[in-house]
Design a protein around this motif. Structure first.
Motif, PDB file in Angstrom:
ATOM      1  N   SER A 149       0.839  -1.194   0.000  1.00 46.90           N
ATOM      2  CA  SER A 149       0.000   0.000   0.000  1.00 46.90           C
ATOM      3  C   SER A 149       0.878   1.249   0.000  1.00 46.90           C
ATOM      4  O   SER A 149       1.707   1.442   0.890  1.00 46.90           O
ATOM      5  CB  SER A 149      -0.919   0.006   1.221  1.00 46.90           C
ATOM      6  N   LEU A 150       0.694   2.066  -1.039  1.00 47.44           N
ATOM      7  CA  LEU A 150       1.426   3.333  -1.098  1.00 47.44           C
ATOM      8  C   LEU A 150       0.773   4.387  -0.216  1.00 47.44           C
ATOM      9  O   LEU A 150       1.411   5.376   0.175  1.00 47.44           O
ATOM     10  CB  LEU A 150       1.477   3.841  -2.540  1.00 47.44           C
ATOM     11  N   GLY A 151      -0.501   4.212   0.099  1.00 43.22           N
ATOM     12  CA  GLY A 151      -1.254   5.150   0.919  1.00 43.22           C
ATOM     13  C   GLY A 151      -2.738   4.962   0.666  1.00 43.22           C
ATOM     14  O   GLY A 151      -3.159   4.133  -0.161  1.00 43.22           O
ATOM     15  N   PHE A 192       3.499   3.294   2.245  1.00 44.66           N
ATOM     16  CA  PHE A 192       4.934   3.349   1.966  1.00 44.66           C
ATOM     17  C   PHE A 192       5.331   4.789   1.664  1.00 44.66           C
ATOM     18  O   PHE A 192       6.412   5.232   2.052  1.00 44.66           O
ATOM     19  CB  PHE A 192       5.272   2.440   0.776  1.00 44.66           C
ATOM     20  N   ASN A 193       4.476   5.514   0.960  1.00 48.18           N
ATOM     21  CA  ASN A 193       4.714   6.940   0.713  1.00 48.18           C
ATOM     22  C   ASN A 193       4.115   7.753   1.844  1.00 48.18           C
ATOM     23  O   ASN A 193       2.982   7.498   2.267  1.00 48.18           O
ATOM     24  CB  ASN A 193       4.094   7.372  -0.608  1.00 48.18           C
ATOM     25  N   SER A 235       4.362  12.937  -2.909  1.00 50.25           N
ATOM     26  CA  SER A 235       4.704  12.594  -1.530  1.00 50.25           C
ATOM     27  C   SER A 235       6.123  13.052  -1.229  1.00 50.25           C
ATOM     28  O   SER A 235       6.923  13.319  -2.148  1.00 50.25           O
ATOM     29  CB  SER A 235       4.582  11.081  -1.287  1.00 50.25           C
ATOM     30  N   THR A 236       6.453  13.128   0.061  1.00 51.67           N
ATOM     31  CA  THR A 236       7.747  13.707   0.476  1.00 51.67           C
ATOM     32  C   THR A 236       8.624  12.738   1.253  1.00 51.67           C
ATOM     33  O   THR A 236       9.696  13.122   1.720  1.00 51.67           O
ATOM     34  CB  THR A 236       7.498  14.941   1.357  1.00 51.67           C
ATOM     35  N   GLY A 237       8.173  11.491   1.428  1.00 52.62           N
ATOM     36  CA  GLY A 237       8.979  10.546   2.196  1.00 52.62           C
ATOM     37  C   GLY A 237       8.640   9.110   1.866  1.00 52.62           C
ATOM     38  O   GLY A 237       7.614   8.815   1.240  1.00 52.62           O
ATOM     39  N   GLY A 245      12.402   3.444   9.761  1.00 45.37           N
ATOM     40  CA  GLY A 245      11.213   4.288   9.687  1.00 45.37           C
ATOM     41  C   GLY A 245      11.178   5.092   8.398  1.00 45.37           C
ATOM     42  O   GLY A 245      11.510   4.600   7.315  1.00 45.37           O
ATOM     43  N   THR A 246      10.806   6.346   8.502  1.00 48.31           N
ATOM     44  CA  THR A 246      10.612   7.194   7.331  1.00 48.31           C
ATOM     45  C   THR A 246      11.874   7.961   6.995  1.00 48.31           C
ATOM     46  O   THR A 246      12.518   8.552   7.878  1.00 48.31           O
ATOM     47  CB  THR A 246       9.468   8.192   7.586  1.00 48.31           C
ATOM     48  N   ILE A 247      12.204   7.955   5.696  1.00 49.12           N
ATOM     49  CA  ILE A 247      13.331   8.735   5.208  1.00 49.12           C
ATOM     50  C   ILE A 247      12.806   9.744   4.184  1.00 49.12           C
ATOM     51  O   ILE A 247      11.746   9.513   3.568  1.00 49.12           O
ATOM     52  CB  ILE A 247      14.412   7.847   4.560  1.00 49.12           C
ATOM     53  N   PRO A 248      13.469  10.891   4.009  1.00 48.49           N
ATOM     54  CA  PRO A 248      12.988  11.863   3.015  1.00 48.49           C
ATOM     55  C   PRO A 248      13.194  11.339   1.600  1.00 48.49           C
ATOM     56  O   PRO A 248      14.172  10.658   1.302  1.00 48.49           O
ATOM     57  CB  PRO A 248      13.838  13.100   3.295  1.00 48.49           C
ATOM     58  N   GLY A 249      12.239  11.685   0.736  1.00 52.59           N
ATOM     59  CA  GLY A 249      12.345  11.280  -0.660  1.00 52.59           C
ATOM     60  C   GLY A 249      11.091  11.687  -1.410  1.00 52.59           C
ATOM     61  O   GLY A 249       9.976  11.510  -0.903  1.00 52.59           O
TER      62      GLY A 249
END
Length: 270
Positions: A149-151, A192-193, A235-237, A245-249
Motif C-alpha cells: 500500500s502506497l497510501g 509506503f509513501n 509525496s515527500t517521504g 522508519g521514514t526517510i525523506p524522498g
C-alpha cells in the motif's frame, strides 16, 4: 255571399288572436324558466415539479492507469547490517514496469436537480466518501514490493451534468447527460509513501439512466456514469519500515481515472 265573407273574416280574426295569445304565453313561460347553469371554469393545469432529489446507493468500479516517478534511494553500508537507506537523491525517474491500482467502493449517494424546462435539468451528484487503497503493481527486487500500500486516499468527486429527460413514454422516463466532475482530496493516509497529497482537478462525465415515476412526485431511478479524471499526487517521504522508519524522498503518481459509477434508489420531485 256577404254572409260567407263575414264568416271568413271572423275565422281569420280568431286564428290571428289565437296565435298572438299562444306566442305571448310561450314567451311568458320561457321567461319563467330558470337560466341554464353557467359552465364551470376550466381547471388550471397542474404545474410540473421543478426540483428533484435522489437518494440511494452507488458502487464505483475503478478503472485506472498510473505512472510512478521517484527519487533514487541512497544509503550507507553498515558492517554486519548491510545497506541502510538514508534518503532520496537526484531527480525523479520513471519506475518502468510499475503502476498502481485504486480500490473500488460502495457507498450512499445523494443528488439534486432543477428542471429549467419539462425536458432539461441541471444535476449535482455526490456521495458519502470512502477511503481508497492505493497499491503498487509490477515486479521489483527492492521495496516497495508488488501489492504494497502506497497510501490511502479519501477523494471528493462532484459530477455536475446537464440532463435531457425523455417524457414520451409515460411513467418510464429515460435520460442522457454530460458535464464536468470537479475532483479533490479530502484526506490522505500514509503508506509506503508519506506526506502525500493530491491536487484538485476537473474531469469529464457521461451519464445515462431512467426514472420510473409512480406519480408526479415519487419514483425509482437507475443511473450509470462514466468518469474521465486526470490526477497527480505527490509525496515527500518513504516508510522503509523498522528500525529505520521514514526517510525523506520525493515521489509522484500520475493517474488517469476512468471509473464506472452505478447507482439506484428513490426519486422525489417537488
Amino acid at each position: 255571399m256577404t254572409g260567407r265573407k263575414k264568416r271568413t273574416t271572423i275565422v281569420k280574426a280568431f286564428v290571428a288572436n289565437y296565435l298572438i295569445f299562444a306566442l305571448s304565453a310561450g314567451a311568458v313561460h320561457a321567461a319563467d324558466l330558470p337560466s341554464p347553469p353557467a359552465a364551470p371554469p376550466s381547471p388550471v393545469p397542474e404545474t410540473a415539479p421543478s426540483w428533484y432529489v435522489r437518494l440511494g446507493a452507488f458502487g464505483v468500479l475503478n478503472q485506472s492507469w498510473s505512472s510512478l516517478f521517484a527519487q533514487q534511494v541512497v544509503g550507507v553500508v553498515v558492517p554486519g547490517i548491510g545497506f541502510v537507506p538514508v534518503s532520496g537523491f537526484g531527480p525523479q525517474v520513471s519506475l518502468v514496469g510499475r503502476g498502481a491500482t485504486f480500490s473500488s467502493v460502495i457507498s450512499a449517494s445523494f443528488r439534486a436537480g432543477y428542471f429549467f424546462t419539462p425536458n432539461w435539468s441541471l444535476e449535482v451528484s455526490t456521495g458519502v466518501p470512502l477511503w481508497q487503497n492505493i497499491k503498487i503493481t509490477g515486479f521489483s527486487a527492492t521495496p516497495p514490493f508488488s501489492g504494497t500500500s502506497l497510501g490511502k486516499l479519501l477523494p471528493g468527486d462532484v459530477p455536475i451534468t446537464a440532463v435531457y429527460h425523455f417524457t414520451q413514454l409515460g411513467a418510464l422516463q429515460p435520460y442522457l447527460g454530460g458535464g464536468i466532475v470537479p475532483s479533490f482530496e479530502l484526506g490522505f493516509q500514509d503508506g509506503f509513501n508519506t506526506g502525500g497529497s493530491f491536487g484538485p482537478t476537473v474531469g469529464l462525465v457521461a451519464q445515462a439512466g431512467s426514472d420510473y415515476m409512480f406519480n408526479r412526485n415519487w419514483g425509482l431511478f437507475l443511473d450509470v456514469k462514466k468518469l474521465f479524471v486526470w490526477s497527480t499526487g505527490k509525496s515527500t517521504g518513504f516508510d522503509v519500515g523498522p528500525p529505520i522508519g521514514t526517510i525523506p524522498g520525493a515521489a509522484t503518481i500520475k493517474t488517469t481515472f476512468q471509473p464506472w459509477s452505478f447507482s439506484t434508489g428513490v426519486t422525489y420531485r417537488f
